[in-house]
Motif scaffolding. Structure first.
Motif, PDB file in Angstrom:
ATOM      1  N   GLN A  75       0.812  -1.266  -0.017  1.00 30.87           N
ATOM      2  CA  GLN A  75      -0.024  -0.097  -0.013  1.00 30.87           C
ATOM      3  C   GLN A  75       0.978   1.188   0.095  1.00 30.87           C
ATOM      4  OE1 GLN A  75      -2.475  -0.537   3.336  1.00 30.87           O
ATOM      5  NE2 GLN A  75      -3.777  -1.966   2.047  1.00 30.87           N
ATOM      6  N   ARG A  76       1.936   1.145   0.700  1.00 29.03           N
ATOM      7  CA  ARG A  76       2.946   2.286   0.529  1.00 29.03           C
ATOM      8  C   ARG A  76       3.367   2.726  -0.823  1.00 29.03           C
ATOM      9  NH1 ARG A  76       5.251   0.542   5.510  1.00 29.03           N
ATOM     10  NH2 ARG A  76       6.636  -0.707   4.141  1.00 29.03           N
ATOM     11  N   TYR A  77       3.463   1.540  -1.721  1.00 32.40           N
ATOM     12  CA  TYR A  77       4.151   1.814  -2.864  1.00 32.40           C
ATOM     13  C   TYR A  77       2.884   2.115  -3.809  1.00 32.40           C
ATOM     14  CZ  TYR A  77       6.553   1.388  -6.913  1.00 32.40           C
ATOM     15  OH  TYR A  77       7.313   1.596  -8.346  1.00 32.40           O
ATOM     16  N   LEU A  78       1.405   1.685  -3.571  1.00 36.69           N
ATOM     17  CA  LEU A  78       0.291   2.036  -4.380  1.00 36.69           C
ATOM     18  C   LEU A  78      -0.435   3.277  -4.132  1.00 36.69           C
ATOM     19  CD1 LEU A  78      -0.960  -1.977  -4.790  1.00 36.69           C
ATOM     20  CD2 LEU A  78       0.222  -0.455  -6.473  1.00 36.69           C
ATOM     21  N   TYR A  79      -0.311   3.688  -3.072  1.00 33.43           N
ATOM     22  CA  TYR A  79      -0.940   4.839  -2.670  1.00 33.43           C
ATOM     23  C   TYR A  79      -0.247   6.198  -2.542  1.00 33.43           C
ATOM     24  CZ  TYR A  79      -5.012   1.789  -1.993  1.00 33.43           C
ATOM     25  OH  TYR A  79      -6.199   0.940  -2.189  1.00 33.43           O
ATOM     26  N   LEU A  90      -2.579   3.687  -9.366  1.00 33.26           N
ATOM     27  CA  LEU A  90      -2.974   2.982 -10.582  1.00 33.26           C
ATOM     28  C   LEU A  90      -4.125   3.756 -11.374  1.00 33.26           C
ATOM     29  CD1 LEU A  90      -3.143  -0.266  -8.768  1.00 33.26           C
ATOM     30  CD2 LEU A  90      -1.342   0.404 -10.156  1.00 33.26           C
ATOM     31  N   ILE A  91      -4.020   3.602 -12.660  1.00 28.29           N
ATOM     32  CA  ILE A  91      -4.850   4.121 -13.663  1.00 28.29           C
ATOM     33  C   ILE A  91      -5.764   3.310 -14.070  1.00 28.29           C
ATOM     34  CG2 ILE A  91      -5.163   5.521 -15.730  1.00 28.29           C
ATOM     35  CD1 ILE A  91      -1.999   6.403 -15.148  1.00 28.29           C
ATOM     36  N   THR A  92      -7.124   3.602 -14.254  1.00 29.10           N
ATOM     37  CA  THR A  92      -8.214   2.804 -15.156  1.00 29.10           C
ATOM     38  C   THR A  92      -9.297   3.721 -15.547  1.00 29.10           C
ATOM     39  OG1 THR A  92      -9.861   1.022 -14.944  1.00 29.10           O
ATOM     40  CG2 THR A  92      -9.698   2.623 -12.955  1.00 29.10           C
ATOM     41  N   SER A  98     -11.127   0.456  -7.702  1.00 31.11           N
ATOM     42  CA  SER A  98     -11.431  -0.473  -6.607  1.00 31.11           C
ATOM     43  C   SER A  98      -9.987  -0.732  -6.197  1.00 31.11           C
ATOM     44  CB  SER A  98     -12.064  -1.670  -7.147  1.00 31.11           C
ATOM     45  OG  SER A  98     -11.214  -2.177  -8.194  1.00 31.11           O
ATOM     46  N   ASP A  99      -9.885  -1.115  -4.987  1.00 30.46           N
ATOM     47  CA  ASP A  99      -8.762  -1.267  -4.291  1.00 30.46           C
ATOM     48  C   ASP A  99      -7.884  -2.622  -4.787  1.00 30.46           C
ATOM     49  OD1 ASP A  99      -8.491   0.659  -2.673  1.00 30.46           O
ATOM     50  OD2 ASP A  99      -9.933  -0.253  -1.100  1.00 30.46           O
ATOM     51  N   PRO A 100      -6.427  -2.695  -4.952  1.00 30.05           N
ATOM     52  CA  PRO A 100      -5.797  -3.840  -5.285  1.00 30.05           C
ATOM     53  C   PRO A 100      -6.013  -4.755  -4.227  1.00 30.05           C
ATOM     54  CG  PRO A 100      -4.658  -1.754  -5.398  1.00 30.05           C
ATOM     55  CD  PRO A 100      -5.701  -1.518  -4.892  1.00 30.05           C
ATOM     56  N   GLN A 101      -6.077  -5.766  -4.597  1.00 28.04           N
ATOM     57  CA  GLN A 101      -6.130  -7.337  -3.802  1.00 28.04           C
ATOM     58  C   GLN A 101      -4.446  -7.886  -3.701  1.00 28.04           C
ATOM     59  OE1 GLN A 101      -8.512  -9.736  -6.059  1.00 28.04           O
ATOM     60  NE2 GLN A 101     -10.342  -8.594  -5.351  1.00 28.04           N
ATOM     61  N   ILE A 102      -4.080  -8.021  -2.165  1.00 32.81           N
ATOM     62  CA  ILE A 102      -2.881  -8.625  -2.132  1.00 32.81           C
ATOM     63  C   ILE A 102      -3.254  -9.884  -1.159  1.00 32.81           C
ATOM     64  CG2 ILE A 102      -0.813  -7.982  -0.542  1.00 32.81           C
ATOM     65  CD1 ILE A 102      -1.844  -5.004  -0.644  1.00 32.81           C
ATOM     66  N   GLU A 145      -2.327  -8.916 -12.909  1.00 31.08           N
ATOM     67  CA  GLU A 145      -1.469  -9.285 -11.577  1.00 31.08           C
ATOM     68  C   GLU A 145      -0.293  -9.403 -11.759  1.00 31.08           C
ATOM     69  OE1 GLU A 145      -1.936 -13.986 -11.419  1.00 31.08           O
ATOM     70  OE2 GLU A 145      -3.666 -12.914 -11.031  1.00 31.08           O
ATOM     71  N   ALA A 146       0.634  -9.195 -10.702  1.00 35.71           N
ATOM     72  CA  ALA A 146       1.951  -9.399 -10.550  1.00 35.71           C
ATOM     73  C   ALA A 146       2.433 -10.311  -9.229  1.00 35.71           C
ATOM     74  CB  ALA A 146       2.720  -8.146 -10.737  1.00 35.71           C
ATOM     75  N   SER A 147       3.297 -11.262  -9.729  1.00 36.39           N
ATOM     76  CA  SER A 147       3.795 -12.127  -8.399  1.00 36.39           C
ATOM     77  C   SER A 147       5.189 -11.859  -8.153  1.00 36.39           C
ATOM     78  CB  SER A 147       3.252 -13.567  -8.674  1.00 36.39           C
ATOM     79  OG  SER A 147       1.924 -13.642  -8.649  1.00 36.39           O
TER      80      SER A 147
END
Length: 153
Positions: A75-79, A90-92, A98-102, A145-147
């Motif tokens: 979340q520190r990276y995405l927000y 993130l852009i949509t 919607s919030d990313p799922q971790i 998604e990314a893993s």
């Protein structure tokens, strides 16, 4: 007079050619924008999963502490304004974000040295214009998604 009529005919032909070419150029332009945004979001998810996995592989954490570290790092990276989580980076092209799922692939409480921890970050993505033309190839609503897998240190 003959030259003036010929010039008028050529101007009319130019307008018709322009009307044929402009939609194709706009489709190309919006396609570039769509895929550019998709690649940007994929890179953001990849980096967030990497940061979350790095935070989660620290030894000596309980399962709840490890999960909290993983979610906080992503979340520190995405927000933009963590911890209030209102400025998603993130852009949509969907109406609402919607919030990313971790998620993780391991039992976080049972991880020991040498075990693998995989962190996956998913995000629903909506294209702007491309699916209107190629719906059989690309679904307008897709989850990217990314893993990242790292070994516990």
């Amino acid at each position: 007079m003959n030259i003036l009529n010929k010039l008028k005919e050529e101007r009319g032909a130019a307008v018709v050619e322009f009307a044929i070419v402009v939609p194709l150029l706009l489709l190309l332009l919006f396609g570039i924008i769509d895929f550019g945004v998709l690649i940007y979001d994929k890179a953001m998810l990849t980096n967030a999963s990497r940061e979350a996995a790095r935070a989660g592989i620290v030894a000596g954490l309980s399962g709840e502490e490890r999960l909290a570290q993983i979610e906080a790092a992503a979340q520190r990276y995405l927000y933009n304004d963590y911890p209030s989580n209102t400025g998603l980076m993130l852009i949509t092209f969907a109406g609402t974000q919607s919030d990313p799922q971790i998620s993780t692939s391991a039992n976080l409480g049972a991880l020991t040295f040498g075990d693998d921890l995989t962190v996956t970050v998913r995000y629903p993505f909506k294209f702007l214009i491309i699916p209107a033309f190629v719906t059989s190839i690309i679904d307008s609503d897709r989850t990217i998604e990314a893993s990242t897998t790292m070994r516990v240190e």
